[in-house]
Design an enzyme around this catalytic site. Sequence first.
Site, PDB file in Angstrom:
ATOM      1  N   ARG A 108     -37.171  -4.183 -20.925  1.00 41.01           N
ATOM      2  CA  ARG A 108     -36.068  -4.194 -21.906  1.00 41.01           C
ATOM      3  C   ARG A 108     -36.174  -2.959 -22.801  1.00 41.01           C
ATOM      4  O   ARG A 108     -35.187  -2.341 -23.174  1.00 41.01           O
ATOM      5  CB  ARG A 108     -36.077  -5.491 -22.736  1.00 41.01           C
ATOM      6  CG  ARG A 108     -35.137  -5.432 -23.922  1.00 41.01           C
ATOM      7  CD  ARG A 108     -34.758  -6.789 -24.505  1.00 41.01           C
ATOM      8  NE  ARG A 108     -35.827  -7.751 -24.539  1.00 41.01           N
ATOM      9  CZ  ARG A 108     -36.850  -7.739 -25.402  1.00 41.01           C
ATOM     10  NH1 ARG A 108     -36.936  -6.811 -26.320  1.00 41.01           N
ATOM     11  NH2 ARG A 108     -37.785  -8.667 -25.335  1.00 41.01           N
ATOM     12  N   TYR A 131      -8.918   0.009 -27.105  1.00 38.68           N
ATOM     13  CA  TYR A 131      -9.158  -1.041 -26.119  1.00 38.68           C
ATOM     14  C   TYR A 131      -9.177  -2.397 -26.851  1.00 38.68           C
ATOM     15  O   TYR A 131      -9.839  -2.538 -27.890  1.00 38.68           O
ATOM     16  CB  TYR A 131     -10.482  -0.776 -25.387  1.00 38.68           C
ATOM     17  CG  TYR A 131     -10.919  -1.939 -24.557  1.00 38.68           C
ATOM     18  CD1 TYR A 131     -10.071  -2.478 -23.589  1.00 38.68           C
ATOM     19  CD2 TYR A 131     -12.160  -2.532 -24.739  1.00 38.68           C
ATOM     20  CE1 TYR A 131     -10.451  -3.573 -22.837  1.00 38.68           C
ATOM     21  CE2 TYR A 131     -12.557  -3.629 -23.982  1.00 38.68           C
ATOM     22  CZ  TYR A 131     -11.686  -4.148 -23.037  1.00 38.68           C
ATOM     23  OH  TYR A 131     -12.055  -5.238 -22.296  1.00 38.68           O
ATOM     24  N   ASP A 172     -14.896   7.019 -29.030  1.00 36.99           N
ATOM     25  CA  ASP A 172     -14.917   6.361 -27.720  1.00 36.99           C
ATOM     26  C   ASP A 172     -14.306   7.346 -26.728  1.00 36.99           C
ATOM     27  O   ASP A 172     -13.092   7.576 -26.729  1.00 36.99           O
ATOM     28  CB  ASP A 172     -14.147   5.045 -27.769  1.00 36.99           C
ATOM     29  CG  ASP A 172     -14.253   4.272 -26.450  1.00 36.99           C
ATOM     30  OD1 ASP A 172     -14.463   4.923 -25.400  1.00 36.99           O
ATOM     31  OD2 ASP A 172     -14.117   3.036 -26.470  1.00 36.99           O
ATOM     32  N   LYS A 175     -16.393   3.013 -16.198  1.00 38.71           N
ATOM     33  CA  LYS A 175     -15.144   3.706 -15.865  1.00 38.71           C
ATOM     34  C   LYS A 175     -15.450   5.015 -15.127  1.00 38.71           C
ATOM     35  O   LYS A 175     -16.024   4.983 -14.063  1.00 38.71           O
ATOM     36  CB  LYS A 175     -14.330   3.882 -17.144  1.00 38.71           C
ATOM     37  CG  LYS A 175     -14.204   2.588 -17.973  1.00 38.71           C
ATOM     38  CD  LYS A 175     -13.490   1.505 -17.208  1.00 38.71           C
ATOM     39  CE  LYS A 175     -13.126   0.269 -17.971  1.00 38.71           C
ATOM     40  NZ  LYS A 175     -14.150  -0.555 -18.550  1.00 38.71           N
TER      41      LYS A 175
END
Length: 382
Positions: free
Chosen positions: A53, A105, A177, A202
């Site tokens: 992690r 978004y 973003d 994306k």
Amino acid sequence: MPTRKRKPGFDTLAIHAGQEPEGLTGAVTVPIFQTSTFAQVAVGKNKGYEYARTGNPTRTALETCLAALEDGRWALAFSSGMAASDAIAHLLKAGDHVVMGDDVYGGTYRLFVRVFDQLGIATTAVDMRRLASVRKALRKTTRLVWIETPTNPLLKVLDIHALAGIAHAGKALAVVDNTFASPYLQNPLAHGADLALHSTTKYIGGHSDVVGGAIVGNDPQLRERLAFLQNAVGGVPGPLDAWLVLRGAKTLAVRMERHSLNGQAVAEWLAEHPKVSRVNYPGLRAHPQHDLAKRQMRSFGGMLSFELKSGEAAAKRMAARTKIFALAESLGGVESLIEVPLAMTHGSVRGTKLAPPAGLVRLSVGIETVHDLIEDLAEAIG
Ligand code: P1T
């Protein structure tokens, strides 16, 4: 990579940054270190990794590559774009305020207004094309200015340099973003932003086969705070997901060139179509921020949206009729996608001032043969 006088170009960095042949075997691709933990040499002494992690070498390779592509000093990879956004929101505390664009978004708006609002962090959404509105929205408590450009789904283009200046004058962080543009078309840090954020699901991943996110920056203190949150909250990508994003990144430059060519051709065709009332694409000369887009972006990418004169019902029928464009959420993959944002990706802003027009159709123009794409749209529009 060998030391050289000139900094390697984008395409070279995409293929090599963080991706030297592996030391043990010479494997030319980064191995998928499919392990949750790393044996330690002695208590308190390890080989750079302890628990997956906190860190994993496949993820490190991806982070090194993404930092190079955004020309930043560091990058942190997350399990999704939303996990990356969540880490940035966690930099704030109760009483802090966020100024955000009024076209983002839907999930980003939902995170701030439905999750962080409950924790005492208020958000004001404004049309960031109007710098005066942004200045007016800033409060003494504003700590974050959230800039998405080009915007999802209306493809507004925002002035990163000017907005970062306004944020900094108010002692707020400027976050961009950069998902729609990708690091190939636009580098927000070079325009004064503090952090660039990506949904690597994306364009960077590019093949619609993985969900991921990333934050890139320069300030080492911000890195320390965000790396702490990445580990403390735990929204990290697994090694296979990190590897898929890294493999996608290798071809980002060539894919974005084709996305941009196809996007431009489809936008120009739609703009001439008698049944189309409006096309939103920064590469069109008629786009209100076309000049800004030319200054800020290398080219204009594969995202566009449009409306039909015949309205919402016709738009929904049309979106279900294409054969090459798949009716699906998401974007940025090699394959073309079509969707109706208000009914799909932006359902969470329905009934708010962020709601896009109900009949707006969004295209993620892929890298197929462009004539096939135009023929598919022509048949679906009828
Ligand atoms: O889906 P995820 O990887 O968590 O990324 C969220 C996100 C962040 N920023 C932008 C600009 C985005 O477009 C997205 C995700 N968007 C879609 C799924 C979509 O179809 O618009």
